[in-house]
Write a protein that holds these residues in place. Structure first.
Motif, PDB file in Angstrom:
ATOM      1  N   GLY A   1       4.009  15.216   0.848  1.00 32.19           N
ATOM      2  CA  GLY A   1       4.147  16.656   0.610  1.00 32.19           C
ATOM      3  C   GLY A   1       4.660  17.471   1.683  1.00 32.19           C
ATOM      4  O   GLY A   1       5.709  17.142   2.207  1.00 32.19           O
ATOM      5  N   VAL A   2       3.711  18.326   2.002  1.00 30.73           N
ATOM      6  CA  VAL A   2       4.276  19.077   3.375  1.00 30.73           C
ATOM      7  C   VAL A   2       3.430  18.717   4.569  1.00 30.73           C
ATOM      8  O   VAL A   2       3.321  19.462   5.400  1.00 30.73           O
ATOM      9  CB  VAL A   2       3.916  20.518   2.893  1.00 30.73           C
ATOM     10  N   ASP A   3       2.879  17.580   4.437  1.00 33.66           N
ATOM     11  CA  ASP A   3       1.933  16.928   5.526  1.00 33.66           C
ATOM     12  C   ASP A   3       2.789  16.481   6.669  1.00 33.66           C
ATOM     13  O   ASP A   3       4.101  16.276   6.218  1.00 33.66           O
ATOM     14  CB  ASP A   3       1.031  15.772   5.200  1.00 33.66           C
ATOM     15  N   PRO A   4       2.401  16.491   7.873  1.00 35.17           N
ATOM     16  CA  PRO A   4       3.274  16.142   9.002  1.00 35.17           C
ATOM     17  C   PRO A   4       3.964  14.652   9.123  1.00 35.17           C
ATOM     18  O   PRO A   4       2.798  13.595   8.841  1.00 35.17           O
ATOM     19  CB  PRO A   4       2.297  16.575  10.182  1.00 35.17           C
TER      20      PRO A   4
ATOM     21  N   LYS B   1       0.703  -0.953  -0.108  1.00 37.09           N
ATOM     22  CA  LYS B   1       0.209   0.030  -0.071  1.00 37.09           C
ATOM     23  C   LYS B   1       0.867   1.299  -0.022  1.00 37.09           C
ATOM     24  O   LYS B   1       1.751   1.491   0.848  1.00 37.09           O
ATOM     25  CB  LYS B   1      -0.864   0.181   1.234  1.00 37.09           C
ATOM     26  N   ILE B   2       0.546   2.288  -1.028  1.00 41.23           N
ATOM     27  CA  ILE B   2       1.305   3.473  -0.926  1.00 41.23           C
ATOM     28  C   ILE B   2       0.540   4.481  -0.772  1.00 41.23           C
ATOM     29  O   ILE B   2      -0.595   4.729  -1.376  1.00 41.23           O
ATOM     30  CB  ILE B   2       2.131   3.471  -2.316  1.00 41.23           C
ATOM     31  N   LEU B   3       0.696   5.516   0.358  1.00 40.43           N
ATOM     32  CA  LEU B   3      -0.173   6.527   0.591  1.00 40.43           C
ATOM     33  C   LEU B   3       0.554   7.677  -0.325  1.00 40.43           C
ATOM     34  O   LEU B   3       1.724   8.032  -0.296  1.00 40.43           O
ATOM     35  CB  LEU B   3      -0.230   6.939   1.982  1.00 40.43           C
ATOM     36  N   VAL B   4      -0.365   8.764  -0.962  1.00 43.41           N
ATOM     37  CA  VAL B   4       0.214   9.662  -1.880  1.00 43.41           C
ATOM     38  C   VAL B   4      -0.599  10.916  -1.284  1.00 43.41           C
ATOM     39  O   VAL B   4      -1.715  11.093  -1.401  1.00 43.41           O
ATOM     40  CB  VAL B   4      -0.180   9.455  -3.320  1.00 43.41           C
ATOM     41  N   THR B   5       0.218  11.846  -0.686  1.00 43.73           N
ATOM     42  CA  THR B   5      -0.417  12.953   0.108  1.00 43.73           C
ATOM     43  C   THR B   5      -0.676  14.293  -0.813  1.00 43.73           C
ATOM     44  O   THR B   5      -1.535  14.781  -0.768  1.00 43.73           O
ATOM     45  CB  THR B   5      -0.007  13.274   1.289  1.00 43.73           C
ATOM     46  N   PRO B   6       0.588  14.295  -1.649  1.00 45.88           N
ATOM     47  CA  PRO B   6       0.324  15.602  -2.388  1.00 45.88           C
ATOM     48  C   PRO B   6      -0.959  15.776  -3.426  1.00 45.88           C
ATOM     49  O   PRO B   6      -1.113  14.898  -4.257  1.00 45.88           O
ATOM     50  CB  PRO B   6       1.576  15.985  -3.235  1.00 45.88           C
ATOM     51  N   ARG B   7      -1.738  17.106  -3.172  1.00 42.18           N
ATOM     52  CA  ARG B   7      -2.846  17.136  -3.834  1.00 42.18           C
ATOM     53  C   ARG B   7      -2.555  17.333  -5.647  1.00 42.18           C
ATOM     54  O   ARG B   7      -3.392  16.856  -6.170  1.00 42.18           O
ATOM     55  CB  ARG B   7      -3.549  18.495  -3.653  1.00 42.18           C
ATOM     56  N   SER B   8      -1.331  17.840  -5.971  1.00 46.42           N
ATOM     57  CA  SER B   8      -1.268  17.840  -7.292  1.00 46.42           C
ATOM     58  C   SER B   8      -0.622  16.665  -8.033  1.00 46.42           C
ATOM     59  O   SER B   8      -0.267  16.771  -9.100  1.00 46.42           O
ATOM     60  CB  SER B   8      -0.228  19.019  -7.383  1.00 46.42           C
ATOM     61  N   PHE B   9      -0.291  15.537  -7.274  1.00 49.69           N
ATOM     62  CA  PHE B   9       0.403  14.479  -7.670  1.00 49.69           C
ATOM     63  C   PHE B   9      -0.470  13.594  -8.728  1.00 49.69           C
ATOM     64  O   PHE B   9      -1.865  13.516  -8.819  1.00 49.69           O
ATOM     65  CB  PHE B   9       0.591  13.383  -6.548  1.00 49.69           C
ATOM     66  N   GLY B  10       0.016  13.722 -10.068  1.00 51.59           N
ATOM     67  CA  GLY B  10      -0.692  13.168 -11.203  1.00 51.59           C
ATOM     68  C   GLY B  10      -1.820  14.007 -11.669  1.00 51.59           C
ATOM     69  O   GLY B  10      -2.613  13.633 -12.386  1.00 51.59           O
ATOM     70  N   GLN B  11      -1.809  15.389 -11.340  1.00 55.53           N
ATOM     71  CA  GLN B  11      -2.873  16.037 -11.667  1.00 55.53           C
ATOM     72  C   GLN B  11      -2.810  16.515 -13.303  1.00 55.53           C
ATOM     73  O   GLN B  11      -3.797  16.443 -13.764  1.00 55.53           O
ATOM     74  CB  GLN B  11      -2.654  17.515 -11.126  1.00 55.53           C
TER      75      GLN B  11
ATOM     76  N   HIS C   1      -8.832  14.048   1.372  1.00 58.23           N
ATOM     77  CA  HIS C   1      -9.570  15.377   1.879  1.00 58.23           C
ATOM     78  C   HIS C   1      -8.899  16.372   0.628  1.00 58.23           C
ATOM     79  O   HIS C   1      -9.861  17.499   1.049  1.00 58.23           O
ATOM     80  CB  HIS C   1      -8.869  15.493   3.107  1.00 58.23           C
ATOM     81  N   GLY C   2      -8.285  16.419  -0.103  1.00 58.77           N
ATOM     82  CA  GLY C   2      -7.898  17.352  -0.820  1.00 58.77           C
ATOM     83  C   GLY C   2      -7.067  18.464  -0.264  1.00 58.77           C
ATOM     84  O   GLY C   2      -7.506  19.658  -0.828  1.00 58.77           O
ATOM     85  N   ARG C   3      -6.667  18.371   0.691  1.00 60.01           N
ATOM     86  CA  ARG C   3      -5.957  19.428   1.492  1.00 60.01           C
ATOM     87  C   ARG C   3      -4.758  18.885   1.969  1.00 60.01           C
ATOM     88  O   ARG C   3      -4.569  17.712   2.365  1.00 60.01           O
ATOM     89  CB  ARG C   3      -6.807  20.253   2.308  1.00 60.01           C
ATOM     90  N   ILE C   4      -3.854  19.786   2.596  1.00 57.07           N
ATOM     91  CA  ILE C   4      -2.700  19.363   3.354  1.00 57.07           C
ATOM     92  C   ILE C   4      -3.312  18.493   4.721  1.00 57.07           C
ATOM     93  O   ILE C   4      -4.405  19.042   5.278  1.00 57.07           O
ATOM     94  CB  ILE C   4      -1.962  20.247   3.996  1.00 57.07           C
ATOM     95  N   LEU C   5      -2.831  17.400   4.906  1.00 58.01           N
ATOM     96  CA  LEU C   5      -3.597  16.596   6.045  1.00 58.01           C
ATOM     97  C   LEU C   5      -2.990  16.855   7.386  1.00 58.01           C
ATOM     98  O   LEU C   5      -1.811  17.259   7.650  1.00 58.01           O
ATOM     99  CB  LEU C   5      -3.273  14.948   5.880  1.00 58.01           C
ATOM    100  N   THR C   6      -3.881  16.882   8.212  1.00 63.64           N
ATOM    101  CA  THR C   6      -3.553  16.849   9.885  1.00 63.64           C
ATOM    102  C   THR C   6      -2.663  15.959  10.462  1.00 63.64           C
ATOM    103  O   THR C   6      -2.724  14.745   9.804  1.00 63.64           O
ATOM    104  CB  THR C   6      -4.766  17.297  10.735  1.00 63.64           C
ATOM    105  N   LYS C   7      -2.093  16.167  11.471  1.00 62.12           N
ATOM    106  CA  LYS C   7      -1.292  14.929  12.296  1.00 62.12           C
ATOM    107  C   LYS C   7      -2.462  13.805  12.446  1.00 62.12           C
ATOM    108  O   LYS C   7      -1.932  12.574  12.208  1.00 62.12           O
ATOM    109  CB  LYS C   7      -0.732  15.297  13.475  1.00 62.12           C
TER     110      LYS C   7
END
Length: 312
Positions: A57-60, A4-14, A35-41
């Motif tokens: 991305g810039v998520d914690p 399983k791969i988690l991808v957090t950046p919203r623009s990834f593959g955009q 969520h379509g935004r930076i994820l919280t902790k």
């Protein structure tokens, strides 16, 4: 069972399916940011417990989050700044961290230069007045034949320096690691941090955020700057003391600033939003079609390559 791969950046593959295709071709089960935004902790903790690899991305991704990532084997940073990742704890856990060095350097250099020019010529202020049918002629400052100070002369700083040649700018640079040959070939003068601050008409930050660089620009540095100085930050939030930035702009200690990155986004000090001399970005310097594609493909390739090394 597929990893399983988690991808957090919203623009990834955009703009291109290539980054996602690379992962799927390897048989990975991809979990996209829901969520379509930076994820919280808290959201990161809830998502990461069953994840084998993450493109972040810039998520914690601090120690608390990593403590819940019991299956995590690879961290692939979508970008180059790693201050949102606890690198020391990741190392203790034996989790390698990769970055997409160079993927967005030209896009960020473009944006840094755009901010300098926009602030110098008061483009947003003129635009706002024209929309009110006020055809005011605002007096502004020149970039041509001025002095550019680069705090950090890595890939992006060098890109800004290349663009400065077209404006006949004198280029000063400060960095703890120097590239003397490049500087000599491109007529860049390495000087002290203080000289960059005191002598530059335009100051552009290109440093990582580490304890030694946090609030490297504060009230003392603003007091040393020219009254017509323009400060730009497309690097990391936290390099500038935002209380001091507000004071400097409010008291007209400098001409203006262009800030694409803040310690908290949107900025915690909402009064900054009211300052006309400040052009604000939404951490979007790297958000061009080419840069997004480059970062996505490189982040996926880094993750795949690191998993392959782990299997050897």
């Amino acid at each position: 069972m597929a990893r399983k791969i988690l991808v957090t950046p919203r623009s990834f593959g955009q703009n291109s399916s290539a980054p996602l295709d690379l992962l799927k071709e390897q048989g990975f089960d991809v979990v996209l940011n829901p969520h379509g935004r930076i994820l919280t902790k808290e959201e990161m903790i809830s998502l990461i417990s069953e994840i084998d690899g993450v493109i972040i991305g810039v998520d914690p991704l601090d120690k608390e989050v990593l403590q819940h990532a019991r299956k995590l084997k690879v961290i692939s940073k979508y970008g180059v700044g790693t201050d949102n990742i606890d690198l020391e704890f990741a190392g203790e856990l034996g989790i390698p961290v990769t970055t997409t060095v160079g993927a967005n350097k030209e896009a960020v250099a473009d944006f840094a230069f755009a901010l300098m020019l926009g602030v110098a010529r008061k483009l947003t202020m003129i635009d706002q007045e024209c929309r009110k049918l006020n055809w005011v002629k605002l007096t502004t400052v020149d970039m041509w034949n001025s002095t550019l100070g680069l705090i950090g002369l890595g890939n992006i700083g060098k890109g800004v320096a290349r663009r400065a040649k077209g404006f006949n700018m004198k280029v000063l640079a400060y960095d703890t690691v120097t590239d003397e040959e490049y500087a000599a070939d491109n007529r860049i003068e390495y000087v002290s941090f203080e000289r960059v601050i005191q002598e530059s008409d335009f100051i552009s930050l290109h440093l990582p955020l580490i304890p030694a660089t946090r609030h490297i620009i504060g009230r003392r540095q603003f007091e040393m700057m020219k009254k017509t100085a323009v400060l730009v930050n497309t690097a990391r939030g936290g390099l500038i003391d935002e209380e001091a930035l507000y004071w400097a702009l409010k008291e007209n200690k400098i001409w203006g600033a262009g800030i694409d990155v803040f310690e908290q986004e949107p900025p915690a000090k909402s009064e900054l939003l009211e300052l006309a001399q400040l052009i604000i970005g939404s951490h979007c310097a790297a958000s061009t079609l080419d840069a997004i594609d480059n970062m996505g493909i490189m982040a996926s390739a880094n993750l795949i390559e690191t998993f392959a090394k782990e299997a050897m």
